[in-house]
Design a protein around this motif. Structure first.
Motif, PDB file in Angstrom:
ATOM      1  N   GLN A   1     -10.655   2.550  -4.326  1.00 41.10           N
ATOM      2  CA  GLN A   1      -9.395   1.938  -3.899  1.00 41.10           C
ATOM      3  C   GLN A   1      -8.821   1.035  -4.987  1.00 41.10           C
ATOM      4  O   GLN A   1      -7.631   1.090  -5.286  1.00 41.10           O
TER       5      GLN A   1
ATOM      6  N   ALA B   1      -6.543  -3.486  -1.334  1.00 44.37           N
ATOM      7  CA  ALA B   1      -7.730  -2.629  -1.276  1.00 44.37           C
ATOM      8  C   ALA B   1      -8.477  -2.742   0.045  1.00 44.37           C
ATOM      9  O   ALA B   1      -8.965  -1.745   0.566  1.00 44.37           O
TER      10      ALA B   1
ATOM     11  N   ARG C   1       0.830  -1.209   0.000  1.00 42.23           N
ATOM     12  CA  ARG C   1       0.000   0.000   0.000  1.00 42.23           C
ATOM     13  C   ARG C   1       0.856   1.248   0.000  1.00 42.23           C
ATOM     14  O   ARG C   1       0.562   2.213  -0.694  1.00 42.23           O
TER      15      ARG C   1
END
Length: 136
Positions: A65, A87, A26
């Motif tokens: 996302q 996500a 991320r």
């Protein structure tokens, strides 16, 4: 306080490693600036909007996302499991085919503004962002 995930005790080392890897993925995918522009798309991280040629796509949080992940690394092919792990910030144990439903919804929202499919399906693997210049 800035936290985006937590683990309750007792936890397995395998779960801890998986969450750490997801955090690193991320952090690599999130652009340090507040907006990202790729082709006709502009992502604004302040108000969580995706614009296609200045038209708001009105994506849900999950769709936002997923699309941000795909736009962040256009050349990369993401598996369904990678997309789900990145996500869904909480521990995800769902069916990875639910990603297909979200991708279908994103495609239908983009189709309101253009006939070109910007999300390429890589059969048996997953998905990739694709613009008209880089894909056939």
């Amino acid at each position: 306080m800035g936290a985006d995930d937590y683990i309750t005790k007792p936890f397995s080392p395998r779960q801890l490693i998986a969450r750490i890897k997801a955090l690193f993925r991320r952090s690599d995918l999130i652009n340090s600036s507040e907006s990202l522009t790729t082709g006709p798309f502009k992502i604004n991280d302040i108000d969580y909007t995706v614009l296609f040629n200045n038209q708001n796509l009105l994506l849900t949080v999950t769709e936002y996302q997923l699309f941000t992940i795909l736009l962040g690394r256009p050349a990369k092919v993401f598996t369904r499991d990678e997309l789900a792990t990145i996500a869904f910030t909480k521990y995800y144990e769902g069916y990875n085919r639910s990603i297909d439903s979200h991708i279908k919804n994103i495609r239908s929202k983009i189709a309101n503004y253009t006939s070109y499919d910007h999300i390429k399906t890589i059969r048996g693997i997953g998905y990739q962002y694709c613009d008209q210049e880089s894909c056939e």
